[in-house]
Design an enzyme around this catalytic site. Structure first.
Site, PDB file in Angstrom:
ATOM      1  N   LYS A 247       0.824  -1.212   0.000  1.00  0.00           N
ATOM      2  CA  LYS A 247       0.000   0.000   0.000  1.00  0.00           C
ATOM      3  C   LYS A 247       0.857   1.261   0.000  1.00  0.00           C
ATOM      4  O   LYS A 247       0.581   2.208  -0.726  1.00  0.00           O
ATOM      5  CB  LYS A 247      -0.937  -0.004   1.215  1.00  0.00           C
ATOM      6  CG  LYS A 247      -1.943  -1.156   1.225  1.00  0.00           C
ATOM      7  CD  LYS A 247      -2.937  -1.034   2.367  1.00  0.00           C
ATOM      8  CE  LYS A 247      -2.296  -1.122   3.736  1.00  0.00           C
ATOM      9  NZ  LYS A 247      -1.674  -2.447   4.003  1.00  0.00           N
TER      10      LYS A 247
ATOM     11  N   ARG B 289      -9.457   0.149   9.090  1.00  0.00           N
ATOM     12  CA  ARG B 289      -9.034  -1.236   9.312  1.00  0.00           C
ATOM     13  C   ARG B 289     -10.146  -2.104   9.911  1.00  0.00           C
ATOM     14  O   ARG B 289      -9.961  -3.307  10.059  1.00  0.00           O
ATOM     15  CB  ARG B 289      -7.809  -1.281  10.222  1.00  0.00           C
ATOM     16  CG  ARG B 289      -6.572  -0.658   9.582  1.00  0.00           C
ATOM     17  CD  ARG B 289      -5.345  -0.906  10.411  1.00  0.00           C
ATOM     18  NE  ARG B 289      -4.154  -0.343   9.797  1.00  0.00           N
ATOM     19  CZ  ARG B 289      -2.922  -0.513  10.260  1.00  0.00           C
ATOM     20  NH1 ARG B 289      -2.731  -1.255  11.350  1.00  0.00           N
ATOM     21  NH2 ARG B 289      -1.885   0.038   9.657  1.00  0.00           N
TER      22      ARG B 289
ATOM     23  N   ARG C 104      12.012  -6.279   5.676  1.00  0.00           N
ATOM     24  CA  ARG C 104      11.883  -4.825   5.546  1.00  0.00           C
ATOM     25  C   ARG C 104      12.784  -4.106   6.551  1.00  0.00           C
ATOM     26  O   ARG C 104      12.934  -4.529   7.692  1.00  0.00           O
ATOM     27  CB  ARG C 104      10.421  -4.423   5.760  1.00  0.00           C
ATOM     28  CG  ARG C 104      10.130  -2.962   5.488  1.00  0.00           C
ATOM     29  CD  ARG C 104       8.645  -2.719   5.329  1.00  0.00           C
ATOM     30  NE  ARG C 104       7.873  -3.065   6.521  1.00  0.00           N
ATOM     31  CZ  ARG C 104       6.550  -3.037   6.561  1.00  0.00           C
ATOM     32  NH1 ARG C 104       5.862  -2.703   5.481  1.00  0.00           N
ATOM     33  NH2 ARG C 104       5.911  -3.351   7.684  1.00  0.00           N
TER      34      ARG C 104
ATOM     35  N   ARG D 209      11.918  -2.719  12.355  1.00  0.00           N
ATOM     36  CA  ARG D 209      10.926  -2.329  13.345  1.00  0.00           C
ATOM     37  C   ARG D 209      10.584  -3.498  14.248  1.00  0.00           C
ATOM     38  O   ARG D 209      10.637  -4.653  13.842  1.00  0.00           O
ATOM     39  CB  ARG D 209       9.651  -1.832  12.648  1.00  0.00           C
ATOM     40  CG  ARG D 209       9.772  -0.442  12.109  1.00  0.00           C
ATOM     41  CD  ARG D 209       8.597  -0.023  11.237  1.00  0.00           C
ATOM     42  NE  ARG D 209       7.347  -0.729  11.491  1.00  0.00           N
ATOM     43  CZ  ARG D 209       6.247  -0.504  10.772  1.00  0.00           C
ATOM     44  NH1 ARG D 209       6.256   0.353   9.781  1.00  0.00           N
ATOM     45  NH2 ARG D 209       5.130  -1.175  11.044  1.00  0.00           N
TER      46      ARG D 209
ATOM     47  N   ARG E 266       0.158 -10.030  13.144  1.00  0.00           N
ATOM     48  CA  ARG E 266      -0.469  -8.899  12.451  1.00  0.00           C
ATOM     49  C   ARG E 266      -1.377  -9.373  11.326  1.00  0.00           C
ATOM     50  O   ARG E 266      -2.463  -8.835  11.121  1.00  0.00           O
ATOM     51  CB  ARG E 266       0.605  -7.954  11.898  1.00  0.00           C
ATOM     52  CG  ARG E 266       1.337  -7.155  12.957  1.00  0.00           C
ATOM     53  CD  ARG E 266       2.545  -6.453  12.380  1.00  0.00           C
ATOM     54  NE  ARG E 266       2.175  -5.435  11.396  1.00  0.00           N
ATOM     55  CZ  ARG E 266       3.038  -4.887  10.544  1.00  0.00           C
ATOM     56  NH1 ARG E 266       4.303  -5.292  10.530  1.00  0.00           N
ATOM     57  NH2 ARG E 266       2.641  -3.968   9.706  1.00  0.00           N
TER      58      ARG E 266
END
Length: 218
Positions: free
Chosen positions: A13, A90, A129, A162, A173
């Site tokens: 996204k 969400r 990531r 992160r 998640r």
């Protein structure tokens, strides 16, 4: 024109949103950016949001919605401008709050783009990531590495993984997404404004498909 980018964590996204902002005369409202600003500045809201995000949980609606409308109302609204909602809504409750706020502003959501990606690909994407804690730029150890290993191309800061990008938290998640957010697919499909794109394709191909869907909507 108000557009929602919908899809699980790691679907692309943010990458698609950046391309749209660069090429399509658009503003981006990314809840991640709103939270990042508050987290970096250690505001009460930022610290509260961080506690949820580090565990891979959704930030409660009341922490998010006021921030979102503050940002939305500060933007220039013209017929040729696109406003992108990236990371919100969400849940159905958030979608209903967004609809209500739009109605109050004599406005509406025009199009919802759903990026569809298999869970296995999402886990590989997110666990690789790396993020710049200074400017928010994102990289991937395989798909989009920085020019110098571990260093941000844009500002030279040291990149981090992160806390919510490790495999265990990523899996949680995705499970949270499937439980709370996937129902939005039907919510917006029933409104007749949902269009799906295969998010496993390369970013340029995803963007090309987005532009096609955008033209279809006019």
């Amino acid at each position: 024109m108000n557009i929602i980018l919908l899809g699980p964590p790691g679907a692309g996204k943010g990458t698609l949103s950046n391309k749209i902002v660069e090429d399509c005369n658009a503003y981006q409202i990314a809840t991640g950016d709103l939270f990042r600003y508050n987290i970096q500045n250690e505001t009460p809201l930022g610290l509260k949001a961080k506690g949820y995000m580090d565990k891979g949980e959704l930030v409660p609606d009341d922490v998010t919605i006021d921030l979102l409308w503050d940002k939305y109302d500060s933007l220039e609204h013209t017929d040729d401008k696109i406003i992108l909602f990236d990371g919100f809504p969400r849940t159905v409750a958030q979608a209903e709050a967004l609809d209500s706020g739009m109605t109050d502003r004599n406005d509406k959501i025009d199009l919802v783009i759903y990026l569809d990606v298999d869970s296995e690909i999402l886990i590989e994407r997110i666990s690789g990531r790396r993020t710049c804690p200074n400017c928010g730029a994102t990289y991937h150890v395989i798909n989009n590495p920085p020019k110098v290993d571990g260093i941000c191309d844009k500002c030279g800061a040291e990149l981090i993984q992160r806390a919510d990008d490790n495999i265990e938290t990523v899996t949680n998640r995705i499970n949270v997404y499937n439980k709370n957010t996937a129902v939005l697919i039907d919510y917006y499909r029933n409104k007749g404004i949902l269009k799906s794109i295969d998010g496993s394709k390369k970013p340029d191909e995803v963007f090309k498909e987005f532009k096609y869907k955008l033209e279809e909507n006019h």
